[in-house]
Design an enzyme around this catalytic site. Sequence first.
Site, short mmCIF file in Angstrom:
data_model
loop_
_atom_site.label_atom_id
_atom_site.label_comp_id
_atom_site.label_asym_id
_atom_site.label_seq_id
_atom_site.Cartn_x
_atom_site.Cartn_y
_atom_site.Cartn_z
N ASP A 16 -17.61 -90.59 -31.80
CA ASP A 16 -16.39 -89.83 -32.13
C ASP A 16 -15.89 -90.21 -33.51
O ASP A 16 -16.06 -91.34 -33.96
CB ASP A 16 -15.32 -90.16 -31.07
CG ASP A 16 -14.19 -89.13 -31.07
OD1 ASP A 16 -14.31 -88.11 -31.77
OD2 ASP A 16 -13.18 -89.38 -30.38
N ASN A 18 -16.30 -88.08 -36.46
CA ASN A 18 -16.97 -87.45 -37.61
C ASN A 18 -16.00 -86.62 -38.43
O ASN A 18 -16.01 -86.66 -39.67
CB ASN A 18 -18.10 -86.51 -37.14
CG ASN A 18 -19.23 -87.25 -36.47
OD1 ASN A 18 -19.29 -88.48 -36.52
ND2 ASN A 18 -20.14 -86.52 -35.85
N ARG A 20 -12.67 -86.80 -38.68
CA ARG A 20 -11.69 -87.62 -39.39
C ARG A 20 -12.31 -88.33 -40.58
O ARG A 20 -11.72 -88.46 -41.64
CB ARG A 20 -11.04 -88.64 -38.43
CG ARG A 20 -9.86 -88.06 -37.68
CD ARG A 20 -9.51 -88.90 -36.48
NE ARG A 20 -10.50 -88.72 -35.41
CZ ARG A 20 -10.57 -89.48 -34.33
NH1 ARG A 20 -9.74 -90.48 -34.19
NH2 ARG A 20 -11.46 -89.23 -33.40
N HIS A 33 -20.39 -84.69 -39.71
CA HIS A 33 -21.48 -84.60 -38.73
C HIS A 33 -22.80 -85.04 -39.37
O HIS A 33 -23.61 -85.70 -38.73
CB HIS A 33 -21.60 -83.19 -38.17
CG HIS A 33 -20.41 -82.77 -37.35
ND1 HIS A 33 -19.83 -83.59 -36.42
CD2 HIS A 33 -19.67 -81.63 -37.33
CE1 HIS A 33 -18.79 -82.98 -35.86
NE2 HIS A 33 -18.68 -81.78 -36.39
N GLU A 63 -17.79 -78.99 -23.29
CA GLU A 63 -16.52 -78.50 -23.84
C GLU A 63 -16.60 -78.19 -25.34
O GLU A 63 -15.73 -77.52 -25.89
CB GLU A 63 -15.41 -79.54 -23.62
CG GLU A 63 -14.98 -79.71 -22.15
CD GLU A 63 -16.01 -80.44 -21.30
OE1 GLU A 63 -16.67 -81.38 -21.81
OE2 GLU A 63 -16.19 -80.05 -20.13
N ASN A 64 -17.65 -78.72 -26.00
CA ASN A 64 -17.74 -78.55 -27.46
C ASN A 64 -17.98 -77.11 -27.92
O ASN A 64 -17.79 -76.78 -29.09
CB ASN A 64 -18.82 -79.46 -28.07
CG ASN A 64 -18.40 -80.91 -28.14
OD1 ASN A 64 -19.23 -81.81 -28.11
ND2 ASN A 64 -17.10 -81.17 -28.25
N ARG A 67 -15.28 -75.22 -29.98
CA ARG A 67 -15.05 -75.43 -31.43
C ARG A 67 -15.38 -74.15 -32.19
O ARG A 67 -16.07 -73.28 -31.66
CB ARG A 67 -15.95 -76.57 -31.92
CG ARG A 67 -15.53 -77.88 -31.30
CD ARG A 67 -16.31 -79.04 -31.83
NE ARG A 67 -15.77 -80.24 -31.24
CZ ARG A 67 -15.65 -81.41 -31.84
NH1 ARG A 67 -16.06 -81.55 -33.08
NH2 ARG A 67 -15.12 -82.44 -31.23
N ARG A 184 -17.12 -96.32 -27.23
CA ARG A 184 -16.53 -95.11 -27.83
C ARG A 184 -15.96 -95.49 -29.18
O ARG A 184 -15.23 -96.47 -29.31
CB ARG A 184 -15.44 -94.51 -26.94
CG ARG A 184 -14.89 -93.23 -27.59
CD ARG A 184 -14.13 -92.34 -26.67
NE ARG A 184 -13.80 -91.10 -27.35
CZ ARG A 184 -13.53 -89.97 -26.78
NH1 ARG A 184 -13.56 -89.88 -25.46
NH2 ARG A 184 -13.22 -88.90 -27.48
N GLU A 203 -18.87 -101.46 -18.43
CA GLU A 203 -17.86 -102.11 -19.28
C GLU A 203 -17.55 -101.15 -20.42
O GLU A 203 -18.46 -100.47 -20.92
CB GLU A 203 -18.42 -103.42 -19.85
CG GLU A 203 -18.83 -104.43 -18.80
CD GLU A 203 -17.64 -105.02 -18.05
OE1 GLU A 203 -16.58 -105.21 -18.67
OE2 GLU A 203 -17.78 -105.30 -16.84
C1 FPP Z 1 -17.32 -86.06 -32.39
O1 FPP Z 1 -16.61 -86.19 -33.59
C2 FPP Z 1 -18.70 -85.74 -32.65
C3 FPP Z 1 -19.36 -84.66 -32.16
C4 FPP Z 1 -18.76 -83.68 -31.24
C5 FPP Z 1 -20.75 -84.38 -32.53
C6 FPP Z 1 -21.67 -85.54 -32.50
C7 FPP Z 1 -22.77 -85.27 -33.45
C8 FPP Z 1 -23.34 -86.17 -34.26
C9 FPP Z 1 -23.02 -87.59 -34.22
C10 FPP Z 1 -24.34 -85.79 -35.29
C11 FPP Z 1 -25.57 -85.14 -34.81
C12 FPP Z 1 -26.27 -85.81 -33.71
C13 FPP Z 1 -27.61 -85.89 -33.60
C14 FPP Z 1 -28.19 -86.42 -32.36
C15 FPP Z 1 -28.52 -85.48 -34.69
P1 FPP Z 1 -15.43 -85.19 -33.88
O2 FPP Z 1 -15.99 -84.04 -34.64
O3 FPP Z 1 -14.73 -84.81 -32.61
O4 FPP Z 1 -14.49 -86.07 -34.79
P2 FPP Z 1 -12.90 -85.99 -34.86
O5 FPP Z 1 -12.38 -86.40 -33.51
O6 FPP Z 1 -12.57 -87.00 -35.91
O7 FPP Z 1 -12.54 -84.59 -35.26
#
Ligand code: FPP
Length: 239
Positions: A16, A18, A20, A33, A63-64, A67, A184, A203
Site C-alpha cells: 500500500d 503507491n 501517496r 505503481h 474492490e480495485n 478505481r 502492510r 502476526e
Molecule cells: C496500493 O497502493 C497498491 C495497489 C492497489 C496496486 C499494487 C501494485 C503494485 C505494487 C505494482 C504492480 C505489481 C506487480 C505484481 C507487478 P495505492 O494505490 O492504494 O496507494 P495509496 O493508498 O497511497 O493511494
Amino acid sequence: MSGKTSVPVHVGIIMDGNGRWAQRRGLPRQAGHKAGAETVRKVISAAAEEGIRYLSLFAFSTENWARPEEEVRYLWNLLCWYLEHFTKELKKSGAKLRAIGRLEELPQAAQEALKHSMEETRDCSGIDVILCLNYGGRAEIVDAARKLVEDSRRGLLDPRELDEARLRSYFYAPDVPDLDLVIRTSGESRLSNFYLWQAAYAELWVSNVLWPDFDRAELSRALAWFGTRERRFGGLKPC
Ligand code: FPP
C-alpha cells in the site's frame, strides 16, 4: 507450530502507498505503481534469500475495479510488462510464480502473460510467489462454497463430513499453508479482505514505509520482530 519461531513459512504483503508516494513527488499515481513494481522485484529476491517459502503479494483486489478505468488499465499493463521483463529474474531467484483470485475475469493479455510466466517458472522450488489478482478473501470463500455445494449435489460430499480442513480444500491454493506473517505498508492497519481465513492466526506487522520505499532492510525488521513473537494459536502462554 507453537512458541517462538524464526523464519515465517508464509508471508503475505499488502502493498500500500503507491499513490501517496507519487503524490508526494508531484507525479501521477501511475508513477507510484511503476516504482511499486520495482519494489516487487527486489522484495522477491530478498524474501528468497531470507528463506521464506511462500510469499503472497496482494496486487489487485476484487474492490480495485472501482478505481478510475485508466488506472485499472495501467495496472494490468504494468503486470504484463513486469512479467515480460522479469520472468527470467524470477527463475534465477528460484521463484515459482503462481496466481490466485478470479483470474478468468482478468484482461486476456494478463491471463496469457501469467500463463507463460507460470509455465516458465513451474520447476523452481526456492520460493512460491503467489500473486493475488482480482482476489478477495470473501470472494474466495464464496467460490469455495459454490464448488462445495456443487460437489454435494453430485453426491461427492456428505455435508455431515464438512469440517475446516474439507472447506479449506476448496480454496484457490489449498496446498499453501496459513499465513504466519502479514505485512502492510503505508501505516494502515486494515486487512482489507486479504486472506480472511488463512490469516486467522497471522502476526500483523504494520510498516510506516510507503510500498515503493519498502526494501530489504524493512523486510528484515519485520522478520526480526516476527522472531520475537510468542505464537499461541489460542492456547495458553507457557509458564
Ligand atoms: C496500493 O497502493 C497498491 C495497489 C492497489 C496496486 C499494487 C501494485 C503494485 C505494487 C505494482 C504492480 C505489481 C506487480 C505484481 C507487478 P495505492 O494505490 O492504494 O496507494 P495509496 O493508498 O497511497 O493511494
